[in-house]
Design a protein around this motif. Structure first.
Motif, PDB file in Angstrom:
ATOM      1  N   TRP A  10       0.816  -1.219   0.000  1.00 16.06           N
ATOM      2  CA  TRP A  10       0.000   0.000   0.000  1.00 16.06           C
ATOM      3  C   TRP A  10       0.850   1.270   0.000  1.00 16.06           C
ATOM      4  O   TRP A  10       0.371   2.334  -0.361  1.00 16.06           O
ATOM      5  CB  TRP A  10      -0.955  -0.006   1.199  1.00 16.06           C
ATOM      6  CG  TRP A  10      -0.273  -0.149   2.527  1.00 16.06           C
ATOM      7  CD1 TRP A  10       0.262   0.825   3.304  1.00 16.06           C
ATOM      8  CD2 TRP A  10      -0.009  -1.378   3.219  1.00 16.06           C
ATOM      9  NE1 TRP A  10       0.836   0.315   4.443  1.00 16.06           N
ATOM     10  CE2 TRP A  10       0.684  -1.045   4.423  1.00 16.06           C
ATOM     11  CE3 TRP A  10      -0.295  -2.717   2.958  1.00 16.06           C
ATOM     12  CZ2 TRP A  10       1.091  -2.017   5.339  1.00 16.06           C
ATOM     13  CZ3 TRP A  10       0.118  -3.668   3.877  1.00 16.06           C
ATOM     14  CH2 TRP A  10       0.798  -3.315   5.046  1.00 16.06           C
ATOM     15  N   TRP A  11       2.108   1.153   0.424  1.00 12.29           N
ATOM     16  CA  TRP A  11       2.987   2.326   0.377  1.00 12.29           C
ATOM     17  C   TRP A  11       3.261   2.754  -1.057  1.00 12.29           C
ATOM     18  O   TRP A  11       3.617   3.919  -1.308  1.00 12.29           O
ATOM     19  CB  TRP A  11       4.299   2.026   1.086  1.00 12.29           C
ATOM     20  CG  TRP A  11       4.281   2.310   2.555  1.00 12.29           C
ATOM     21  CD1 TRP A  11       4.212   1.419   3.575  1.00 12.29           C
ATOM     22  CD2 TRP A  11       4.320   3.609   3.173  1.00 12.29           C
ATOM     23  NE1 TRP A  11       4.195   2.055   4.793  1.00 12.29           N
ATOM     24  CE2 TRP A  11       4.265   3.406   4.572  1.00 12.29           C
ATOM     25  CE3 TRP A  11       4.392   4.919   2.689  1.00 12.29           C
ATOM     26  CZ2 TRP A  11       4.282   4.469   5.475  1.00 12.29           C
ATOM     27  CZ3 TRP A  11       4.414   5.971   3.589  1.00 12.29           C
ATOM     28  CH2 TRP A  11       4.354   5.743   4.961  1.00 12.29           C
ATOM     29  N   VAL A  13       1.198   3.309  -3.233  1.00 14.14           N
ATOM     30  CA  VAL A  13       0.191   4.304  -3.605  1.00 14.14           C
ATOM     31  C   VAL A  13       0.775   5.709  -3.483  1.00 14.14           C
ATOM     32  O   VAL A  13       0.354   6.642  -4.175  1.00 14.14           O
ATOM     33  CB  VAL A  13      -1.059   4.153  -2.711  1.00 14.14           C
ATOM     34  CG1 VAL A  13      -2.089   5.222  -3.024  1.00 14.14           C
ATOM     35  CG2 VAL A  13      -1.672   2.765  -2.892  1.00 14.14           C
ATOM     36  N   ALA A  14       1.781   5.857  -2.620  1.00 15.10           N
ATOM     37  CA  ALA A  14       2.410   7.174  -2.444  1.00 15.10           C
ATOM     38  C   ALA A  14       3.104   7.644  -3.710  1.00 15.10           C
ATOM     39  O   ALA A  14       3.413   8.837  -3.838  1.00 15.10           O
ATOM     40  CB  ALA A  14       3.409   7.119  -1.284  1.00 15.10           C
ATOM     41  N   LEU A  15       3.345   6.724  -4.649  1.00 17.55           N
ATOM     42  CA  LEU A  15       3.987   7.123  -5.905  1.00 17.55           C
ATOM     43  C   LEU A  15       3.073   8.020  -6.730  1.00 17.55           C
ATOM     44  O   LEU A  15       3.554   8.849  -7.520  1.00 17.55           O
ATOM     45  CB  LEU A  15       4.363   5.881  -6.713  1.00 17.55           C
ATOM     46  CG  LEU A  15       5.465   4.991  -6.113  1.00 17.55           C
ATOM     47  CD1 LEU A  15       5.670   3.757  -6.974  1.00 17.55           C
ATOM     48  CD2 LEU A  15       6.770   5.769  -5.968  1.00 17.55           C
ATOM     49  N   PRO A  17       0.722  10.516  -5.629  1.00 18.39           N
ATOM     50  CA  PRO A  17       0.888  11.936  -5.269  1.00 18.39           C
ATOM     51  C   PRO A  17       2.319  12.421  -5.489  1.00 18.39           C
ATOM     52  O   PRO A  17       2.533  13.594  -5.799  1.00 18.39           O
ATOM     53  CB  PRO A  17       0.512  11.975  -3.786  1.00 18.39           C
ATOM     54  CG  PRO A  17       0.643  10.574  -3.299  1.00 18.39           C
ATOM     55  CD  PRO A  17       0.304   9.719  -4.458  1.00 18.39           C
ATOM     56  N   LEU A  18       3.301  11.509  -5.365  1.00 16.05           N
ATOM     57  CA  LEU A  18       4.682  11.901  -5.621  1.00 16.05           C
ATOM     58  C   LEU A  18       4.862  12.316  -7.070  1.00 16.05           C
ATOM     59  O   LEU A  18       5.511  13.337  -7.360  1.00 16.05           O
ATOM     60  CB  LEU A  18       5.622  10.746  -5.279  1.00 16.05           C
ATOM     61  CG  LEU A  18       7.112  10.984  -5.571  1.00 16.05           C
ATOM     62  CD1 LEU A  18       7.627  12.164  -4.752  1.00 16.05           C
ATOM     63  CD2 LEU A  18       7.930   9.733  -5.274  1.00 16.05           C
ATOM     64  N   ALA A  67      13.048  10.475  -2.739  1.00 14.06           N
ATOM     65  CA  ALA A  67      11.641  10.210  -2.423  1.00 14.06           C
ATOM     66  C   ALA A  67      11.207   8.850  -2.966  1.00 14.06           C
ATOM     67  O   ALA A  67      10.513   8.077  -2.286  1.00 14.06           O
ATOM     68  CB  ALA A  67      10.758  11.312  -2.998  1.00 14.06           C
ATOM     69  N   VAL A  71      10.041   5.479  -0.689  1.00 10.67           N
ATOM     70  CA  VAL A  71       8.771   4.768  -0.872  1.00 10.67           C
ATOM     71  C   VAL A  71       9.015   3.270  -1.041  1.00 10.67           C
ATOM     72  O   VAL A  71       8.310   2.430  -0.464  1.00 10.67           O
ATOM     73  CB  VAL A  71       8.008   5.333  -2.089  1.00 10.67           C
ATOM     74  CG1 VAL A  71       6.813   4.445  -2.426  1.00 10.67           C
ATOM     75  CG2 VAL A  71       7.546   6.753  -1.809  1.00 10.67           C
ATOM     76  N   ALA A  75       7.776   0.234   1.414  1.00 10.41           N
ATOM     77  CA  ALA A  75       6.913  -0.826   0.879  1.00 10.41           C
ATOM     78  C   ALA A  75       7.427  -2.211   1.264  1.00 10.41           C
ATOM     79  O   ALA A  75       6.675  -3.181   1.232  1.00 10.41           O
ATOM     80  CB  ALA A  75       6.804  -0.703  -0.638  1.00 10.41           C
TER      81      ALA A  75
END
Length: 306
Positions: A10-11, A13-15, A17-18, A67, A71, A75
């Protein structure tokens, strides 16, 4: 690498907004953006300062790389397993004790049952925090204590065993050994310590049938002093997967039982091992990238373009 996956996907998913932030910052830091559509594209590199150097590796790409790497680390990339830190070093032990009037014979002081319980106490004391279960049987088999690391509670229940509290007299050895096998299966396997002074002729077939269907190691502690009784017990209990050990006045029997109970490695349960988080191997790389930002003037060009 066929088992490669992420432990915390699920981490990733941060890609999203990144990527949006990177696109927005890149657009905002591009000095040519306000002039697009006004000045011809082929003239912009010559008229607007900063467009010629934006492709050069510098602070901007270090920020993006740091960044992205962070991520990936969060993950939790994994591709191999490791033992659980909570796994037992020693296999569990199921203690099966026959509780019958014959076990109160005083040929071994104070009697066979009391001396056997003392031996159980000594053996558990040497096994440290390993799991053990207690099963008592006469005409029926009963799980007195399920697998636990609490040695004192097993001692307490074992010391309270008496033929008078058993529901019925008899010899349900086959049933007791089967119950021990099932109990060990709940904790990933182990070995059985069977304490008995005899096996009734009616149970010999049941014990043999159980032994033919299981690979669980078994050790028999015989609290008898008569050689004839010992020979008869050996013929009924000893086989390729079992060993008979006569109860002794000293600790030699406990020494053998301790070694025997340790030789059986616990079978891995589902969840008994886990995927190894290999993201920490990337942490030094991330640290090196971040260290660059402590260099004086490193971010000046990025700040000027922002």
């Amino acid at each position: 690498m066929g088992d490669f996956h992420f432990l915390r996907p699920w981490w990733l998913v941060a890609l999203v907004p990144l990527a949006i932030i990177v696109w927005a910052l890149r657009r905002a830091s591009d000095a040519a953006t306000p002039w697009r559509g006004i000045v011809a594209d082929h003239l912009l590199p010559y008229l607007v300062q900063g467009t010629a150097v934006k492709r050069r590796l510098g602070p901007w790409w270090m920020v993006v790389g740091s960044a992205l790497l962070a991520v990936i680390i969060l993950a939790g990339p994994a591709w191999k397993r490791e033992p659980s830190p909570f796994a037992d070093d020693v296999a569990a032990l199921a203690i099966v004790i026959r509780i019958s009037p014959s076990m109160q014979t005083e040929d071994i002081a104070p009697n066979r049952l009391a001396r056997s319980v003392q031996k159980v106490h000594d053996l558990l004391g040497r096994r440290g925090g390993s799991k053990a279960a207690l099963i008592a049987y006469a005409g029926s088999a009963h799980l007195v204590m399920p697998p636990t690391v609490d040695v004192e509670i097993i001692d307490s229940f074992a010391g309270s065993l008496d033929p008078k509290i058993m529901p019925e007299e008899g010899d349900a050895a086959g049933e007791a050994l089967k119950l021990a096998d099932q109990t060990l299966a709940t904790v990933g396997g182990g070995s059985i310590l069977w304490i008995t002074d005899e096996v009734s002729p009616d149970e010999v077939a049941a014990v043999s049938l159980w032994r033919s269907k299981t690979h669980t190691p078994i050790r028999v502690l015989a609290p008898v002093s008569d050689e004839a009784a010992l020979k008869d017990l050996r013929s009924h209990t000893e086989s390729g997967s079992s060993e008979l050990i006569q109860l002794t006045p000293d600790d030699s029997d406990i020494d053998r039982l301790e070694r025997a109970s340790r030789f059986s490695a616990a079978a891995p349960m589902e969840g008994g091992d886990r995927w190894q988080d290999s993201g920490y191997w990337l942490t030094p790389v991330l640290v090196l990238l971040v260290l660059a930002f402590f260099r004086k003037g490193w971010m000046q060009s990025l700040a000027a373009r922002s």
